[in-house]
Write a protein that holds these residues in place. Structure first.
Motif, mmCIF file in Angstrom:
data_model
loop_
_atom_site.group_PDB
_atom_site.id
_atom_site.type_symbol
_atom_site.label_atom_id
_atom_site.label_comp_id
_atom_site.label_asym_id
_atom_site.label_seq_id
_atom_site.Cartn_x
_atom_site.Cartn_y
_atom_site.Cartn_z
ATOM 1 N N THR A 76 0.797 -1.228 0.000
ATOM 2 C CA THR A 76 0.000 0.000 0.000
ATOM 3 C C THR A 76 0.828 1.276 0.000
ATOM 4 O OG1 THR A 76 -0.106 0.207 2.414
ATOM 5 C CG2 THR A 76 -1.725 -1.252 1.367
ATOM 6 N N GLY A 77 2.060 1.195 0.469
ATOM 7 C CA GLY A 77 2.894 2.387 0.584
ATOM 8 C C GLY A 77 2.550 3.241 1.790
ATOM 9 N N ASP A 78 1.632 2.772 2.646
ATOM 10 C CA ASP A 78 1.176 3.553 3.801
ATOM 11 C C ASP A 78 1.969 3.165 5.041
ATOM 12 O OD1 ASP A 78 -0.273 4.592 6.045
ATOM 13 O OD2 ASP A 78 -2.044 4.788 4.752
ATOM 14 N N ILE A 79 2.854 4.039 5.485
ATOM 15 C CA ILE A 79 3.728 3.728 6.615
ATOM 16 C C ILE A 79 2.948 3.672 7.925
ATOM 17 C CG2 ILE A 79 4.383 6.133 7.000
ATOM 18 C CD1 ILE A 79 6.617 3.001 7.423
ATOM 19 N N VAL A 80 1.863 4.434 8.043
ATOM 20 C CA VAL A 80 1.070 4.415 9.277
ATOM 21 C C VAL A 80 0.337 3.078 9.422
ATOM 22 C CG1 VAL A 80 -0.649 5.621 10.669
ATOM 23 C CG2 VAL A 80 0.784 6.907 9.068
ATOM 24 N N ASP A 81 -0.303 2.632 8.350
ATOM 25 C CA ASP A 81 -0.938 1.311 8.379
ATOM 26 C C ASP A 81 0.085 0.228 8.695
ATOM 27 O OD1 ASP A 81 -3.403 2.370 7.775
ATOM 28 O OD2 ASP A 81 -3.376 1.783 5.662
ATOM 29 N N GLY A 100 9.417 3.236 11.201
ATOM 30 C CA GLY A 100 9.531 2.936 9.786
ATOM 31 C C GLY A 100 9.680 4.165 8.917
ATOM 32 N N LEU A 101 10.290 3.945 7.769
ATOM 33 C CA LEU A 101 10.517 4.986 6.765
ATOM 34 C C LEU A 101 9.993 4.476 5.436
ATOM 35 C CD1 LEU A 101 11.967 7.631 5.775
ATOM 36 C CD2 LEU A 101 14.033 6.224 5.518
ATOM 37 N N GLY A 102 9.028 5.185 4.859
ATOM 38 C CA GLY A 102 8.476 4.795 3.576
ATOM 39 C C GLY A 102 9.332 5.245 2.408
ATOM 40 N N ALA A 103 9.056 4.704 1.237
ATOM 41 C CA ALA A 103 9.795 5.086 0.034
ATOM 42 C C ALA A 103 9.605 6.557 -0.292
ATOM 43 C CB ALA A 103 9.340 4.218 -1.143
#
Length: 327
Positions: free
Chosen positions: A64-69, A194-197
């Motif tokens: 999903t690309g969602d770091i919070v989820d 976490g760190l997203g793209a």
């Protein structure tokens, strides 16, 4: 000879001016950018139980690309792990024989929510997110947190200890003495950062707290700045171990601020441990560990004593890493 000198002069004047310092700086910036991009996305979580949590978080993040989820659903795995005695309703109870839970979640834009001393809620991390998204507050505790959970549609679980927790609680009651045991599951929170793209950051932290604690005790995990802190402009940090020792130095906030001042994640974690040791008595009975990540994707970990480890998931693999330690 004069024509040769003229040719060399024209060649030097027409060539780009490259000074050694400028060249070195340009190369360093290129390497730094490549390193940062290489480590995005990245998920880190405390302890060995962070591996299964990271598996889920990584699946969510890459889908999903969602770091919070990702950081929410990752630690939900640990909240349901019946083998884990330090997180979730199956965790070891307080001295009244009641499991009470703490949790927090934070996003890099400053949004955050937490719950403390909450009962009968299977996923306190999800309740913390509801506090963040559905209320004007940051923290709800005790009966108020439970009432909010009911209003939000959370099912209330039966207030019964898990078989293993019940067995250990009955054994503890024979002496009813409390003493922290280093690296044993009476204070092994799971913290995840976490760190997203896309460069967005988030973190989560959830625990059942110290085994056989006083009824009403709340540790560092739901306290923004102690057990967890995230800032997209700088980085993120989370903590595990004896919560009182971490609260005394605002450990996670301290680490992020040290990174803001130019320290690497590893340097910041090491400084936090030094301060924790200096500010706490009876250090022989204390284990605490910190995990940090900056916006470039660099990370570090450090603990008071040997035994702390953390899970790392990134492009190319997943592994469990032993942290460096002070004592």
């Amino acid at each position: 000879m004069s024509s040769r000198r003229l040719f060399l002069k024209k060649s030097l004047l027409s060539a780009p001016l490259i000074l050694p310092g400028v060249l070195g700086s340009a190369c360093a910036k290129t390497e730094e950018k490549e390193k940062g991009e290489h480590y995005k996305p990245l998920i880190l979580a405390t302890w060995e139980h962070g591996m299964a949590a990271n598996d889920k978080a990584w699946e969510v993040l890459t889908t999903t690309g969602d770091i919070v989820d990702a950081v929410e659903q990752g630690v939900m795995v640990t909240e349901l792990d019946l083998q884990n005695l330090s997180v979730g309703l199956q965790g070891l109870p307080d001295r009244e024989g009641i499991a009470t839970l703490d949790a927090s979640i934070m996003i890099g834009d400053g949004s955050c929510g937490s719950v403390g001393f909450v009962r009968q809620v299977k996923h306190p991390i999800s309740l913390a997110r509801k506090v963040m998204e559905e209320t004007p507050h940051v923290m709800l505790v005790g009966e108020g947190a439970r009432q909010f959970a009911v209003a939000q549609g959370f099912p209330m679980e039966e207030e019964v200890l898990s078989p293993k927790s019940e067995e250990l609680f009955q054994e503890w009651k024979k002496t009813s003495q409390y003493k922290p045991i280093i690296n044993i599951e009476n204070h092994d929170t799971i913290g995840m950062i976490g760190l997203g793209a896309d460069g967005k950051m988030a973190g989560s932290c959830t625990t059942s707290g110290l085994a056989y604690k006083m009824h009403g005790r709340v540790g560092d995990s739901p306290i923004i700045g102690a057990g967890l802190f995230v800032d997209d402009e700088v980085g993120a940090a989370t903590a595990t171990g004896l919560g009182e020792s971490i609260i005394r130095i605002c450990g996670s906030f301290l680490i992020v601020e040290l990174m803001r001042q130019g320290r690497t994640p590893q340097e910041a974690c090491e400084e936090a441990v030094r301060r924790l040791i200096a500010k706490n008595k009876n250090i022989d009975d204390i284990q605490a560990g910190f995990l940090a990540l900056n916006k470039e994707g660099e990370y570090g970990a450090y603990s008071v004593r040997q035994g702390f480890n953390y899970a790392r998931h990134q492009n190319g693999g997943r592994d469990l890493i032993d942290s460096k330690f002070k004592l």
